[in-house]
Structure formats: structure tokens, C-alpha cells
Design an enzyme around this catalytic site. Structure first.
Site, mmCIF file in Angstrom:
data_model
loop_
_atom_site.group_PDB
_atom_site.id
_atom_site.type_symbol
_atom_site.label_atom_id
_atom_site.label_comp_id
_atom_site.label_asym_id
_atom_site.label_seq_id
_atom_site.Cartn_x
_atom_site.Cartn_y
_atom_site.Cartn_z
ATOM 1 N N TYR A 127 4.292 -9.051 1.889
ATOM 2 C CA TYR A 127 2.906 -9.199 1.486
ATOM 3 C C TYR A 127 2.763 -8.784 0.027
ATOM 4 O O TYR A 127 3.112 -7.666 -0.339
ATOM 5 C CB TYR A 127 1.976 -8.339 2.358
ATOM 6 C CG TYR A 127 0.541 -8.633 2.015
ATOM 7 C CD1 TYR A 127 -0.111 -9.698 2.628
ATOM 8 C CD2 TYR A 127 -0.130 -7.907 1.053
ATOM 9 C CE1 TYR A 127 -1.424 -10.018 2.277
ATOM 10 C CE2 TYR A 127 -1.432 -8.219 0.695
ATOM 11 C CZ TYR A 127 -2.066 -9.276 1.314
ATOM 12 O OH TYR A 127 -3.359 -9.597 0.959
ATOM 13 N N GLN A 189 -5.692 -11.902 7.569
ATOM 14 C CA GLN A 189 -5.238 -13.174 8.146
ATOM 15 C C GLN A 189 -3.762 -13.453 7.829
ATOM 16 O O GLN A 189 -3.034 -14.003 8.659
ATOM 17 C CB GLN A 189 -6.153 -14.339 7.738
ATOM 18 C CG GLN A 189 -6.323 -14.596 6.239
ATOM 19 C CD GLN A 189 -7.409 -13.737 5.589
ATOM 20 O OE1 GLN A 189 -7.798 -12.689 6.093
ATOM 21 N NE2 GLN A 189 -7.897 -14.197 4.438
ATOM 22 N N ASN A 212 -4.569 -3.592 0.504
ATOM 23 C CA ASN A 212 -5.758 -2.732 0.575
ATOM 24 C C ASN A 212 -5.899 -2.179 2.000
ATOM 25 O O ASN A 212 -5.055 -2.405 2.861
ATOM 26 C CB ASN A 212 -7.007 -3.508 0.123
ATOM 27 C CG ASN A 212 -7.313 -4.687 1.038
ATOM 28 O OD1 ASN A 212 -6.840 -4.757 2.174
ATOM 29 N ND2 ASN A 212 -8.093 -5.628 0.534
ATOM 30 N N SER A 235 -2.449 4.752 -4.825
ATOM 31 C CA SER A 235 -1.307 5.256 -5.586
ATOM 32 C C SER A 235 -1.553 6.675 -6.101
ATOM 33 O O SER A 235 -2.687 7.097 -6.251
ATOM 34 C CB SER A 235 -1.044 4.299 -6.748
ATOM 35 O OG SER A 235 0.202 4.566 -7.318
ATOM 36 N N GLN A 257 -1.594 6.152 -14.232
ATOM 37 C CA GLN A 257 -1.748 6.221 -12.783
ATOM 38 C C GLN A 257 -3.190 5.935 -12.379
ATOM 39 O O GLN A 257 -3.456 5.168 -11.456
ATOM 40 C CB GLN A 257 -1.326 7.610 -12.293
ATOM 41 C CG GLN A 257 -1.152 7.698 -10.796
ATOM 42 C CD GLN A 257 -0.073 6.757 -10.300
ATOM 43 O OE1 GLN A 257 0.926 6.541 -10.965
ATOM 44 N NE2 GLN A 257 -0.293 6.162 -9.157
ATOM 45 N N HIS A 260 -4.848 2.380 -11.869
ATOM 46 C CA HIS A 260 -4.495 1.556 -10.709
ATOM 47 C C HIS A 260 -5.687 1.274 -9.803
ATOM 48 O O HIS A 260 -5.853 0.178 -9.289
ATOM 49 C CB HIS A 260 -3.455 2.274 -9.839
ATOM 50 C CG HIS A 260 -2.053 1.897 -10.154
ATOM 51 N ND1 HIS A 260 -1.558 0.650 -9.911
ATOM 52 C CD2 HIS A 260 -1.029 2.602 -10.684
ATOM 53 C CE1 HIS A 260 -0.291 0.607 -10.286
ATOM 54 N NE2 HIS A 260 0.061 1.777 -10.769
ATOM 55 N N GLU A 323 3.827 10.364 -4.058
ATOM 56 C CA GLU A 323 4.497 9.066 -4.152
ATOM 57 C C GLU A 323 5.395 9.050 -5.397
ATOM 58 O O GLU A 323 6.586 8.756 -5.298
ATOM 59 C CB GLU A 323 3.426 7.967 -4.258
ATOM 60 C CG GLU A 323 3.970 6.563 -4.398
ATOM 61 C CD GLU A 323 2.889 5.557 -4.769
ATOM 62 O OE1 GLU A 323 1.820 5.982 -5.255
ATOM 63 O OE2 GLU A 323 3.128 4.339 -4.597
ATOM 64 N N HIS A 324 4.817 9.363 -6.556
ATOM 65 C CA HIS A 324 5.575 9.454 -7.808
ATOM 66 C C HIS A 324 5.565 10.895 -8.273
ATOM 67 O O HIS A 324 4.512 11.536 -8.278
ATOM 68 C CB HIS A 324 4.913 8.623 -8.915
ATOM 69 C CG HIS A 324 4.724 7.178 -8.578
ATOM 70 N ND1 HIS A 324 3.514 6.672 -8.185
ATOM 71 C CD2 HIS A 324 5.592 6.145 -8.576
ATOM 72 C CE1 HIS A 324 3.641 5.359 -7.967
ATOM 73 N NE2 HIS A 324 4.899 5.015 -8.191
ATOM 74 N N ASP A 357 8.002 1.254 -11.997
ATOM 75 C CA ASP A 357 7.129 0.195 -11.486
ATOM 76 C C ASP A 357 7.723 -1.184 -11.739
ATOM 77 O O ASP A 357 7.488 -2.123 -10.983
ATOM 78 C CB ASP A 357 5.757 0.257 -12.165
ATOM 79 C CG ASP A 357 4.924 1.436 -11.693
ATOM 80 O OD1 ASP A 357 5.233 1.967 -10.621
ATOM 81 O OD2 ASP A 357 3.975 1.817 -12.407
ATOM 82 N N GLU A 411 19.259 13.888 37.552
ATOM 83 C CA GLU A 411 18.057 13.153 37.155
ATOM 84 C C GLU A 411 17.603 12.162 38.229
ATOM 85 O O GLU A 411 16.667 11.390 38.011
ATOM 86 C CB GLU A 411 18.313 12.412 35.822
ATOM 87 C CG GLU A 411 18.491 13.369 34.646
ATOM 88 C CD GLU A 411 18.623 12.694 33.278
ATOM 89 O OE1 GLU A 411 18.659 13.404 32.265
ATOM 90 O OE2 GLU A 411 18.690 11.453 33.239
ATOM 91 N N HIS A 416 23.370 5.126 38.776
ATOM 92 C CA HIS A 416 24.124 5.415 37.559
ATOM 93 C C HIS A 416 25.438 6.104 37.924
ATOM 94 O O HIS A 416 26.505 5.763 37.404
ATOM 95 C CB HIS A 416 23.324 6.348 36.635
ATOM 96 C CG HIS A 416 22.241 5.657 35.857
ATOM 97 N ND1 HIS A 416 21.248 4.931 36.444
ATOM 98 C CD2 HIS A 416 22.008 5.597 34.521
ATOM 99 C CE1 HIS A 416 20.442 4.454 35.507
ATOM 100 N NE2 HIS A 416 20.888 4.847 34.319
#
Lengths: 425, 425
Positions: A127, A189, A212, A235, A257, A260, A323-324, A357, A411, A416
Site C-alpha cells: 500500500y 477499499q 492513514n 511519524s 519530522q 510530515h 520510530e526514528h 527516508d 495431556e 498421540h
């Protein structure tokens, strides 16, 4: 923006920073589930309906044609094409090095042959966000690790432009990497199409890539039907800066940053009170000049400049799990050794986050909102699985028969035990 | 039970087998969400309420005490304790070999230092099912990979017995591996406790382990708040048997799988029509003698005996993507080379699935319901993450500055471009 000593933070202030702008899935769950249900039941017809509704365009065929790709090449500055080519090479280099580390396993224990074989996931859906802006770099970051892993089919979905076309740079990036197909569909979708399949778009095994809150919620819902990378939120960066750090660089990286996303979070931890003041002033100077001023001002809400000694800064970073992470200190490698959680780390004053990036070679699809506590960023292993195996002969089965029979019966799984016992008769 | 040639299967028959008894999360979603919400808001109070409601016991303190563990040792046959010890050793052996393959990475490209460092996830929650039966083996399979990975805190939750105690074998297995704590709580409420934390039970970073459809749905919902291994459904086996296979062994392994769960699925593919008939007869002979006959009879619903040449059998197995795959053919390794999707593979006539369930050393927490297409079973990497890093100097930043600036500006991220440009002034 909170500006304070780390040890003077109230519990509420610390929690606000640590929890940052965490996505709230629950509110939009019904909307997202309805769209997914429609896509599952009505296929392409639902894609057309929602593309008209949300993207404002009517699209007959979602699949990008050869002609559209050719047109894209003609409409884009050659400099951009060249940059995509070069970025591709660097990203390939790093992910190939990851791949070289991954090997089959074949060992022996008590006469039992044990091991694992590595296999690529077959069908991948990437995506790539669009809408306000388009991100050809995300095409590279999601498709290249899948290519290196050896995935057979790699599909891109990305929202159409206002003219109902594919974004030229996105199409070129997909063409340069060499994907199976690109589809002009975005949002919930698109996730539904990749998870369930439609007449046009094939069902995949794994969906990766950022989006998003709607896209992310859709990924959460279809998880189980398909695999996903992780749920990405806004981010974030955390910068550890000691007294040797250049305040201007820190301020610039803060701005990079914050631009973004109005929900982005930028945390600076520094060992110097003087530096904190300097950085703050430089940030506000830069904001005045910034192209994306409005977004940056909003991103101050979950941002902070915090002061403490180096150990406190490191401890705070580990609590935050960014994240960074930028480390602008005298000995950045020493600090890295103490880092427990982060998506990707940028060492020293000439390694701003934008290099990762686009072009250093590491991946920019990284865990956010504390998920760096439990997850790596996108990498070749995201697209691989390991199948374990074992081979026993009568002798080695005898060696472990007692263990199996005893535990199976404990068990209550008598069949088994029997499957082992009767083989040794 | 369908008995048929692979190429004569109708589309409906094939889909019924391939899709088997796929869990339907949607129906029970509201119930599960309500329990989770209660646990999040009311903590231990909610755990007590639901434990009374679902397990029929009142529990004051969920944490298992030293005394309870001592008591467990006194109440269990020494043979079982010894079997747990030996199984532990074998499972450790294999997972340590996995761990030995995992290394940091440090390379150089265009003057840029690139790499990744490996870190263990800190806090792990292992869900061990209980109720109808108890599974000390699952304690070993979930906790040992986390131990080998180096996780600092490992917690077990497992439903209480009817007397409100911990199952003795479960407690002993937890004690032998050496976990941080064991809690007598099961079901959705246990997953909620591990995901959100309560007064007694700490919030973890990852929840692993199998459970019923309620537990699995709860894991799906809390995913994002914590990481999870995967969503496990009913157990399954696919057996590829050629004319050299022993029909009795095949029938016994069919029974061993079917006795797990009325929703289990057992698929036999064989190259020999005669073998198919023989196996079928042996299965029905064994069912008559089986302790868990009722469960096995129900499991026939999604089971099948299919006939085709070896290539067709392999192709069908890859379509099915089984949790467990037994290869009883003349050259099982040759067949393994063609296997694309499986959780764990059992090669040759002396390697029945129960050896992997307990004692060969491979993990028994494996992907089901086609998830073997996209996921490995539980392994040390489930509990590790890799943090990438990069270090540039002014020279190497110069080398890639053009790429970064061009792509950042193409994506409208001018602050990104500026952070690089101003460093090179």
C-alpha cells in the site's frame, strides 16, 4: 510543547509524551468494517463506488496500463527518475546484505535430524499512500525487500490523482523495481481488495505499507485473512543531543519530522540546558521560514524538549521507543549499545533522518507509537517464513518415545501415544 | 469424509477442504470486546468476575505462590516431571541453534556505515490453554524460545482447575523453565490482563500461544496494543503417502490429529488407490478402539483421503498449506524441496507428528487455516527485533545528498531537503 527537566516531569506530562497521539481505532471501526464488507461482497463494483465517493473520480479499470507508465516517464523530470534509480540501488544493497544472513538450518540431536528451510511469501500487496502528496519512496521501501526475499507476485495499490490517473513518480518507481501490477485504488477499499481479491485485483498473502488511520484500521481488521507488517501511526523522532551537538542541525531535523503530519511527535532530549534554549529558539526561527508552517505548528502539541544527563536521556528514549532515533553525541556508538527499542537509528551529526527516508539503504517503513518495543521495521524477513522439519529413524524414535508417550498421556491425548507405541512394536 | 481422486474434485469440494473450518470472528466480536473493555477499566475486579462466571471458581489472588508450586511437585508422578525435563532439553537444543544463526549486521556502502543490532522483546505473555485438558507441553513451547531469545520477563496465564488451583503439570513446566510468574486466569480475560495490565498482572509487549476461538478473537482485538504470534485455529495435518507408506502408521497419525478437536482437519493424499482403500479401512478400525471416539468422528467432517500422482499430491499440499505435513514417501527430502507452505514437516515413517508436539525439539505452536502461506511457527525470532542504523560523515552525505533532496522535494517535504542542504553549506 513541553520544555522541562526529565526528572521534573509530572506523571501526566510523561504519559502524554510517551503515549503521544495514539490512534483510536474503535471510533471508526463500524465505517471501516462496512466498506470492507462491501468490497468482499461486491468486488470491483464496490471499488468504483468508494473511489468516486472518497477520491472524487470515476475509474473504469484500476489496473495501470503500459501506456500510462510510458506517459509517466514523459511527464517527470529526468532528475527524479535518476534519483529513484540511485535510491533503488542503495536500498537493494542493504536488503541484500540482510538476505545473505538468512540460511537454512540442518542439525542433529539424539540421532534426530532437525532443521528449517526458508521460503518466500508468494503474493505481496504494497500500500502506497497518496492524496495530499505521493510517495514514490514508499514504493521502493515496500517492494524492494519483497523482491530480494524472492516473492513471486508483488502488487502496488495507491490512490488515484484528482484526474483519475496514477501518480507519475509512483508508477515510475513501481516500473523500475519491476512489480506485477499497479492499481489506482487507495483507502480502505484498496486494503479490502488485496485481502479478499476482486475481479481485477488478486488476493494477496501479506499487505504492507503505511497509511492513514482508516487504512491502518482496515489492516487490523483483515489481519488473519492475510498477514500484515504492523499498524503504523503518525511519524516520530527522538533526538539525543549532548553539548557537542549542533543546535541548528537539531532544529532542522525537528522541522523535518514535524512537517510530515499535524499528529507527528518530535522529542529532543539534551544534556545541556543552554542547548535546550538554543534549540528551542532555532526551532521557532525555522518555523517562521518553513513551507509547511501550519502542519509544524500543530505537531508541537505532542513534542517536547527535555533536559537530563546522558543516562536519563537514554532511559527516556527507551521508555519512548521511537520510530526514528538520532544520536548527536560525542560517542554515538556507545549510546547505541544502550538502546533497547527504536525503529532506525541515525548516528552523528551528518546522518539526519531524511537520509534513511530515501537513500542510505535502510527501510523507512518503521514501527511507531511504541511498537518499536516489539517489532522491527520492514525488512526481508517480513517476506520470508521458515518451515521446520524433523526426521527420525526407529532408533532415534526409541530415544524419545518415553517422553512423548508420558506427556501425551498426561495431556489425555492417547492417540498421540499410540502412534508412537505401535511404531516400535 | 471425502474420498476421491484429486483431479475429480469439484470446485465446491476442493474449497471445502482448502478453507476447512475457518474461524468466524465476527459473530463473537461484541462479547469479546465487552470483556476486554471491562478488564481494561476494572482490572483484577473484572478478572474475578469473569473467572467466577466462566471457570466457576472464586479466586482471590491469581498469582501462583511458591507453596502451590511445591504442592504441584508432590502431586505429580515423577515420570512426568522427568519427561518435562527431557523435553525441555531437546526444545532448548533446537531453539539455541536457531539463535546461533541470528547476528548483528555491519556493512559499508558509498562510505555510509549501515547495519542492524538485535534486541530481545522485554515482556512476554504466554497463554497456555486449559479447561477440558491441560497442556504443560505448551508451556515449554511458548516460554523456551523467549528464554533463548533473552526476554527479561516471561509470564504464563492459564485457566484454573475446577478447584481454583493451577494445573500441577503446567506449574511444574513453568517452574522448570524458570518464568517470572504464573497466573491462574484464562480466556478473554487473561488476554485483556496481559494486553492492558491489571493491579496483579503486568502489561506485556507480546502475547503468544494457542487458545479457543474466544482467546484468538481477543488476541486479534488487542493486536496493536501488543504484538501477537498469530491467530491459531483448529489443528490440522496433511499426509503425503506413496505406495511405500505403511497404511497402519498413516491411520494412526490420522487418529492422533483428529482426537485434538472436533474441528480438526486431517487430509491424506496418496499415490495409490489401493493404499487409499487400505488406509480408510484402518482408520475406521482404529476409531472403534479410540478413547476419544466422539471427537474423532466429528473431525471427519473436514477430512479427506485424496488420490493423485506424487506431483498432484504435492501441489494439493501447497494449496492446502498445512500446519503439520507428514511425508511418507520413498524420498521424503525430495518432496520437502518442493514444499512451499507448511508449519512443520515430518519426514519418513518414524516421524509421526506427536514427536514434534512434545520432544523432537521443534516448536508445536504453528500457523493453521492457511496461515502457513505467510507465517513461520513460533521461534526465537518471534521474540527478537532488529534495529537498523546508519552513520554518514560529511563526505558520504554529499554522495547521496542529491538523491535525498530531489526525492524529498518531489514529495513536497521541503524541510527534509533543507536538513540535508544546510549540513553541506
Amino acid at each position: 510543547m513541553i520544555i522541562k527537566k526529565i526528572k521534573e516531569l509530572t506523571k501526566e506530562e510523561e504519559e502524554k509524551i510517551i503515549n503521544r497521539n495514539k490512534a483510536n481505532f474503535e471510533e471508526i471501526l463500524p465505517t471501516v468494517m462496512e466498506i470492507l464488507k462491501d468490497v468482499k461482497e461486491k468486488g470491483d463494483e464496490a471499488l468504483k463506488y468508494y473511489t468516486k465517493k472518497f477520491d472524487g473520480v470515476e475509474i473504469e479499470d484500476f489496473k495501470v496500463t503500459e501506456e500510462e507508465i510510458e506517459e509517466a516517464y514523459n511527464s517527470v523530470d529526468y532528475k527524479i527518475i535518476e534519483a529513484i534509480e540511485k535510491a533503488k540501488e542503495n536500498i537493494y544493497f542493504f536488503h541484500k546484505k540482510q538476505m545473505e544472513q538468512i540460511k537454512d538450518l540442518n542439525v542433529k540431536n539424539n540421532g534426530i535430524i532437525l532443521g528449517q528451510v526458508v521460503r518466500a511469501i508468494e503474493k505481496v500487496g504494497c500500500y502506497v499512500p497518496g492524496g495530499r502528496a505521493f510517495y514514490p519512496s514508499t514504493v521502493l521501501m515496500t517492494t524492494i525487500p519483497a523482491k530480494v526475499a524472492g516473492c513471486r507476485e508483488i502488487y502496488i495499490t495507491s490512490p488515484p490523482t484528482k484526474e483519475g490517473k496514477g501518480n507519475p513518480a509512483t508508477l515510475i518507481a513501481g516500473d523500475i523495481v519491476g512489480v506485477s501490477a499497479i492499481y489506482k485504488v487507495g483507502g480502505v477499499q484498496a486494503i479490502g481488495a488485496l485481502a479478499y481479491g476482486t475481479e481485477t485485483i488478486p488476493k494477496v498473502d501479506i499487505i504492507v505499507g503505511p497509511g492513514n488511520i482508516y487504512v491502518t484500521t482496515a489492516k487490523k481488521i483483515v489481519y488473519g485473512e492475510v498477514a500484515i507488517d504492523f499498524l503504523a501511526g503518525p511519524s516520530e523522532v527522538l533526538i539525543i543531543a549532548d553539548e557537542t551537538a549542533d543546535s541548528e542541525f537539531v532544529a532542522l531535523d525537528f522541522i523535518a519530522q514535524a512537517e510530515h503530519d499535524p499528529n507527528a511527535s518530535c522529542i529532543i532530549t539534551t544534556t545541556s540546558e543552554k542547548k535546550a534554549e538554543e534549540i528551542k529558539n532555532k526551532i521557532f526561527d525555522e518555523i517562521e521560514k518553513a513551507e509547511r508552517k501550519e502542519i509544524i505548528l500543530k505537531a508541537l502539541e505532542y513534542s517536547a524538549i527535555l533536559i537530563g544527563d546522558l543516562e536519563e536521556c537514554i532511559e527516556f528514549s527507551n521508555k519512548y521507543a521511537p520510530e526514528h532515533l538520532e544520536i548527536l553525541t560525542k560517542n554515538p556508538e556507545e549510546v547505541l549499545n544502550k538502546i533497547k527499542h527504536a525503529g532506525s537509528v541515525f548516528l552523528g551529526e551528518y546522518s539526519p533522518v531524511p537520509v534513511g527516508d530515501y537513500a542510505s539503504g535502510t527501510n523507512h517503513v518503521l514501527p511507531t507509537s511504541q511498537f518499536a518495543r516489539m517489532s522491527s521495521g520492514l525488512n526481508v524477513e517480513t517476506f520470508l517464513k521458515k518451515i521446520t522439519f524433523q526426521k527420525l529413524d526407529k532408533e532415534s524414535l526409541k530415544n524419545i518415545a518415553d517422553i512423548v508417550i508420558t506427556l501425551a498421556e498426561a495431556e489425555g491425548l492417547f492417540g498421540h501415544a499410540e502412534a508412537v507405541r505401535r511404531r516400535l512394536k
